[in-house]
Design a protein around this motif. Structure first.
Motif, PDB file in Angstrom:
ATOM      1  N   ASN A 363     -88.094 -53.365 -14.597  1.00  9.46           N
ATOM      2  CA  ASN A 363     -89.008 -53.981 -13.630  1.00  9.46           C
ATOM      3  C   ASN A 363     -88.723 -55.457 -13.416  1.00  9.46           C
ATOM      4  N   MET A 364     -87.687 -55.983 -14.099  1.00  6.93           N
ATOM      5  CA  MET A 364     -87.229 -57.359 -13.973  1.00  6.93           C
ATOM      6  C   MET A 364     -88.210 -58.386 -14.538  1.00  6.93           C
ATOM      7  N   LEU A 365     -89.194 -57.943 -15.285  1.00  5.27           N
ATOM      8  CA  LEU A 365     -90.136 -58.842 -15.946  1.00  5.27           C
ATOM      9  C   LEU A 365     -89.898 -58.803 -17.452  1.00  5.27           C
ATOM     10  N   PRO A 366     -90.020 -59.930 -18.130  1.00  2.00           N
ATOM     11  CA  PRO A 366     -89.845 -59.920 -19.585  1.00  2.00           C
ATOM     12  C   PRO A 366     -90.972 -59.175 -20.283  1.00  2.00           C
ATOM     13  N   ARG A 367     -90.679 -58.673 -21.461  1.00  2.59           N
ATOM     14  CA  ARG A 367     -91.685 -57.991 -22.287  1.00  2.59           C
ATOM     15  C   ARG A 367     -92.258 -59.029 -23.243  1.00  2.59           C
ATOM     16  N   VAL A 368     -93.486 -59.424 -23.003  1.00  2.00           N
ATOM     17  CA  VAL A 368     -94.140 -60.469 -23.784  1.00  2.00           C
ATOM     18  C   VAL A 368     -95.472 -59.932 -24.281  1.00  2.00           C
ATOM     19  N   GLY A 369     -95.625 -59.781 -25.597  1.00  2.00           N
ATOM     20  CA  GLY A 369     -96.893 -59.296 -26.120  1.00  2.00           C
ATOM     21  C   GLY A 369     -96.736 -58.547 -27.426  1.00  2.00           C
ATOM     22  N   ARG A 370     -97.762 -57.786 -27.764  1.00  2.00           N
ATOM     23  CA  ARG A 370     -97.826 -57.077 -29.043  1.00  2.00           C
ATOM     24  C   ARG A 370     -97.047 -55.772 -29.011  1.00  2.00           C
ATOM     25  N   GLY A 371     -96.604 -55.361 -30.196  1.00  6.47           N
ATOM     26  CA  GLY A 371     -96.052 -54.035 -30.372  1.00  6.47           C
ATOM     27  C   GLY A 371     -97.114 -53.084 -30.889  1.00  6.47           C
ATOM     28  N   ARG A 372     -96.699 -51.855 -31.201  1.00  3.91           N
ATOM     29  CA  ARG A 372     -97.652 -50.861 -31.697  1.00  3.91           C
ATOM     30  C   ARG A 372     -98.179 -51.224 -33.088  1.00  3.91           C
ATOM     31  N   ASN A 379     -90.909 -60.999 -27.336  1.00  2.00           N
ATOM     32  CA  ASN A 379     -90.656 -61.939 -26.250  1.00  2.00           C
ATOM     33  C   ASN A 379     -89.190 -61.764 -25.885  1.00  2.00           C
ATOM     34  N   THR A 380     -88.922 -60.863 -24.961  1.00  2.31           N
ATOM     35  CA  THR A 380     -87.543 -60.460 -24.722  1.00  2.31           C
ATOM     36  C   THR A 380     -87.419 -59.819 -23.341  1.00  2.31           C
ATOM     37  N   GLY A 381     -86.176 -59.583 -22.915  1.00  2.64           N
ATOM     38  CA  GLY A 381     -85.947 -58.880 -21.652  1.00  2.64           C
ATOM     39  C   GLY A 381     -86.064 -59.753 -20.424  1.00  2.64           C
ATOM     40  N   HIS A 382     -85.642 -61.016 -20.509  1.00  2.00           N
ATOM     41  CA  HIS A 382     -85.803 -61.952 -19.395  1.00  2.00           C
ATOM     42  C   HIS A 382     -84.729 -61.820 -18.319  1.00  2.00           C
TER      43      HIS A 382
END
Length: 427
Positions: A363-372, A379-382
């Protein structure tokens, strides 16, 4: 004091470690290389470009990809050899076509916010990184590209970023060294450029001064969530060691997908290879002939940055070819040819090629937040905007982690970063 591990010593990991240290956490940074910023954060295009916030989830991207499939020198190149990872990524990429406008606006909003943090940190810590605040000029050779840019500009404006259309004559006034014929351009005066490698290393030293423990040359072999905490296993020349922490933030670039899977999370990052050349401007003629203003050529998907007096960086292209890091001559040559065409007075006798793997989410957005699991954060995938977005996502994850680990006064609510981090997690 709560302890937290940060996995990855690129721009995202170092900004994250720094943001966490500012919040009073005890931070340990793991990086497999001997120094910070030795992979994807080593020699990128240098642009801090909110004006490049348009996500790629647009039908025109698919059409161009098909058209360029058999061209080795194409700006977008996909290895046709199938893999489940590649197929699943492209399936999700297409599923996000309906969210193109929303995600472009959100990315622009984040990019604008990132500037405040990055410039403030650099000034506070005295980091010299060849910062040049002379804007970014997008150039277009035909009406179709210029018209599409106009529609993108409307989305950027909704994200808080103004940019203006300019005529060929105005383009020449903005950057007199640019050669060639153009239909028009768009100029974003508020954008800037800098050396990502110099900034990341400078901020790493600042983080150390603030108490961050940096473990370079430590290859993370595994991360395990257990008993409400996290165990990190790392290896170096002396052997394997285990480290216990209250929490972990995964900022490991293209390696984040595998680490996340071991922690029960799915983060479908694909390594999208980009290339750059650094042209050494060894003589005064080349120094005068190289541009001062940063450029983005939408037709060729190339960006430029002037890094100090004697370096000119040109970067771009996107190659879907797995974890292959080879620097291919047939992918480098178009960058050299572009310099010779657009800036014929620049000598390309001394050119340093480079390639890096961008960690790209569908989706071209970074993954920022909690895991399970408790104590696990991401904080990755930029993707291609890691340098541009790094400071704001670091601040966001800093708020999320601090909310989870640090005691709060009675009645305190969520910080803005925590809310934004949750929104990105769900995007």
């Amino acid at each position: 004091m709560k302890t937290i591990a940060v996995i990855g010593g690129g721009i995202t990991g170092v900004t994250t470690a720094y943001a966490l240290a500012r919040r009073g956490l005890s931070v340990t940074l793991f990086e497999k290389n001997r120094y910070a910023a030795m992979e994807t954060s080593f020699a990128n295009g240098g642009q801090l470009s909110a004006s490049n916030a348009e996500v790629w989830n647009h039908p025109s991207t698919l059409l161009k990809g098909l058209k360029w499939m058999l061209r080795n020198d194409a700006p977008l190149l996909v290895n046709p050899k199938p893999s489940w990872h590649k197929i699943s990524w492209f399936a999700e990429f297409m599923a996000h076509l309906p969210h193109y406008e929303r995600n472009t606006i959100e990315t622009a909003r984040l990019a604008v916010a990132a500037r405040e943090h990055l410039f403030a940190w650099a000034q506070e810590e005295g980091i010299d990184f060849d910062l040049k605040k002379q804007g970014i000029l997008h150039i277009y050779r035909d009406k179709a590209g210029f018209d599409h840019a106009g529609r993108v500009s409307e989305l950027l404006a909704r994200g808080g970023l103004p940019r203006r259309a300019v005529t060929p004559a105005e383009m020449k006034a903005i950057e007199p060294t640019l050669a060639g014929q153009y239909f028009g351009g768009y100029y974003t005066e508020s954008d800037s450029t800098g050396d990502i490698h110099k900034f990341t290393n400078g901020l790493a030293r600042a983080a150390e001064r603030r108490g961050v423990r940096t473990l370079f040359g430590q290859d993370v072999q595994g991360v395990k969530a257990q008993g409400g905490g996290v165990q990190v296993t790392s290896a170096d020349a002396s052997g394997v060691a285990q480290h216990a922490f209250d929490a972990v933030v995964v900022c490991a670039g293209t390696a984040s997908r595998q680490i996340a899977a071991s922690l029960g999370d799915r983060i479908n990052i694909y390594p999208v290879k980009g290339y750059s050349i650094t042209v050494n401007l060894r003589d005064e003629t080349s120094q005068r002939a190289a541009p001062q203003v940063s450029l983005l050529d939408d037709a060729t998907k190339l960006v430029t940055s002037r890094l100090g007096v004697d370096r000119f960086r040109v970067a771009g292209t996107a190659e879907f070819n797995g974890f292959n890091k080879d620097i291919r001559a047939d992918r480098i040559q178009p960058l050299i040819d572009w310099v010779q065409q657009c800036f014929p007075g620049v000598s390309t006798q001394s050119v340093v090629p480079w390639a890096g793997l961008r960690p790209m989410m569908p989706n071209m957005l970074p993954r920022v937040g909690r895991g399970r699991a408790p104590g696990v954060f991401y904080n990755t995938g930029h993707g291609h905007l890691g340098w541009t977005l790094s400071a704001v996502t670091a601040d966001m994850i800093g708020d999320v982690v601090a909310e989870a680990l640090l005691p709060r006064p009675m009645g305190a609510g969520q910080g803005a970063g925590a809310v934004a981090g949750h929104a990105l997690t769900q995007a």
